[in-house]
Design a protein around this motif. Structure first.
Motif, PDB file in Angstrom:
ATOM      1  N   GLU A   1      -8.602   6.579   5.227  1.00  0.00           N
ATOM      2  CA  GLU A   1      -9.256   5.303   5.550  1.00  0.00           C
ATOM      3  C   GLU A   1      -8.712   4.195   4.651  1.00  0.00           C
ATOM      4  N   THR A   2      -8.315   3.083   5.262  1.00  0.00           N
ATOM      5  CA  THR A   2      -7.757   1.965   4.494  1.00  0.00           C
ATOM      6  C   THR A   2      -8.614   0.704   4.564  1.00  0.00           C
ATOM      7  N   GLN A   3      -9.691   0.736   5.335  1.00  0.00           N
ATOM      8  CA  GLN A   3     -10.546  -0.451   5.439  1.00  0.00           C
ATOM      9  C   GLN A   3     -11.400  -0.576   4.184  1.00  0.00           C
ATOM     10  N   ARG A   4     -11.470  -1.806   3.650  1.00  0.00           N
ATOM     11  CA  ARG A   4     -12.283  -2.040   2.457  1.00  0.00           C
ATOM     12  C   ARG A   4     -13.730  -1.626   2.707  1.00  0.00           C
TER      13      ARG A   4
ATOM     14  N   ALA B   1       2.760   5.344   6.049  1.00  0.00           N
ATOM     15  CA  ALA B   1       2.034   4.255   5.404  1.00  0.00           C
ATOM     16  C   ALA B   1       2.542   2.909   5.908  1.00  0.00           C
TER      17      ALA B   1
ATOM     18  N   LEU C   1       0.833  -1.200   0.000  1.00  0.00           N
ATOM     19  CA  LEU C   1       0.000   0.000   0.000  1.00  0.00           C
ATOM     20  C   LEU C   1       0.870   1.254   0.000  1.00  0.00           C
TER      21      LEU C   1
ATOM     22  N   LEU D   1       1.232   1.098   8.254  1.00  0.00           N
ATOM     23  CA  LEU D   1       0.070   0.246   8.506  1.00  0.00           C
ATOM     24  C   LEU D   1       0.322  -0.737   9.652  1.00  0.00           C
TER      25      LEU D   1
ATOM     26  N   LEU E   1     -13.302   3.502   1.768  1.00  0.00           N
ATOM     27  CA  LEU E   1     -11.902   3.254   1.412  1.00  0.00           C
ATOM     28  C   LEU E   1     -11.324   4.447   0.648  1.00  0.00           C
ATOM     29  N   GLY E   2     -10.191   4.957   1.130  1.00  0.00           N
ATOM     30  CA  GLY E   2      -9.531   6.079   0.482  1.00  0.00           C
ATOM     31  C   GLY E   2     -10.023   7.436   0.913  1.00  0.00           C
TER      32      GLY E   2
ATOM     33  N   LEU F   1      -1.963   6.766   7.147  1.00  0.00           N
ATOM     34  CA  LEU F   1      -2.892   5.790   6.575  1.00  0.00           C
ATOM     35  C   LEU F   1      -3.333   4.787   7.629  1.00  0.00           C
ATOM     36  N   GLY F   2      -4.642   4.588   7.706  1.00  0.00           N
ATOM     37  CA  GLY F   2      -5.178   3.524   8.533  1.00  0.00           C
ATOM     38  C   GLY F   2      -5.397   3.870   9.986  1.00  0.00           C
TER      39      GLY F   2
END
Length: 203
Positions: free
Chosen positions: A143-146, A108, A20, A110, A150-151, A128-129
């Motif tokens: 936001e990194t959660q599907r 990033a 990512l 994570l 997201l994004g 990120l996240g």
């Protein structure tokens, strides 16, 4: 003035070289920024074939036509930028920020928690996240959660907490991840990208 001219002198430090993080670094590079990546001595990546952190092991890594090169110190970053590549430094604490003086830092890593990034580290800090609060630990959180968000760039609050469950791909979550039952050395018997079926030994 073109966007490439405007961004050509702007330095961006990306903490983390996993898949990512590599996507972030790749896009910033394509937009004309001078990108530098910091990593840990033994990087971790889910999708190693599309991760710049592989440069720590192999000396260089190419992702979608963009090359990252391992350097020994921040003083070598300028030479690598002049060659049109992304410098990668083994620098877990991103200490090189004091000499490189990036205008932007993107955390990033994570790690699902803040490992030391501060909004005071650069004029603009993006994280990120989960594990960060926008306006406190970083200026913005992504936001990194599907899912639907997201994004999304958050100007306040935090990203969704870590669930510990991989995001669903074709309805499959935990079953698509192999976990080691104990600490040991791993030796694979198939390569990344090889076709396998359920029950096949992979290492």
């Amino acid at each position: 003035m073109s966007p490439l001219v405007q961004t050509a002198s702007l330095r961006v430090l990306v903490r983390g070289g996993g898949d990512l993080a590599s996507g972030v670094a790749w896009r910033l590079y394509q937009s004309g920024f001078k990108v530098v990546i910091t990593e840990i001595p033994e990087p971790l990546a889910v999708r190693r074939k599309v991760a710049f952190c592989e440069a720590v092991y192999d000396g260089q890594s190419v992702v979608e036509g963009v090359k990252a090169v391992l350097v020994e110190g921040p003083e070598q970053a300028g030479r690598v930028w002049d060659q049109g590549f992304i410098p990668v430094l083994v620098d877990p604490g991103a200490v090189c920020r004091h000499s490189i003086k990036p205008q932007v830092i993107v955390d990033a890593i994570l790690a699902k928690k803040n490992l030391g990034t501060s909004a005071k580290d650069a004029p603009l800090v993006v994280a990120l996240g989960p594990g960060f609060e926008a306006g406190k630990d970083a200026h913005f959180v992504v936001e990194t959660q599907r899912g639907h968000n997201l994004g999304r760039v958050l100007t306040s609050g935090s990203a969704a907490p870590n669930t510990g469950v991989p995001g669903a791909v074709q309805g499959i979550t935990s079953d698509r991840v192999l976990r080691a039952p104990a600490s040991a050395s791993w030796r694979n018997t198939v390569d990344i990208g090889d076709m396998v079926k359920k029950g096949d030994p992979v290492g």
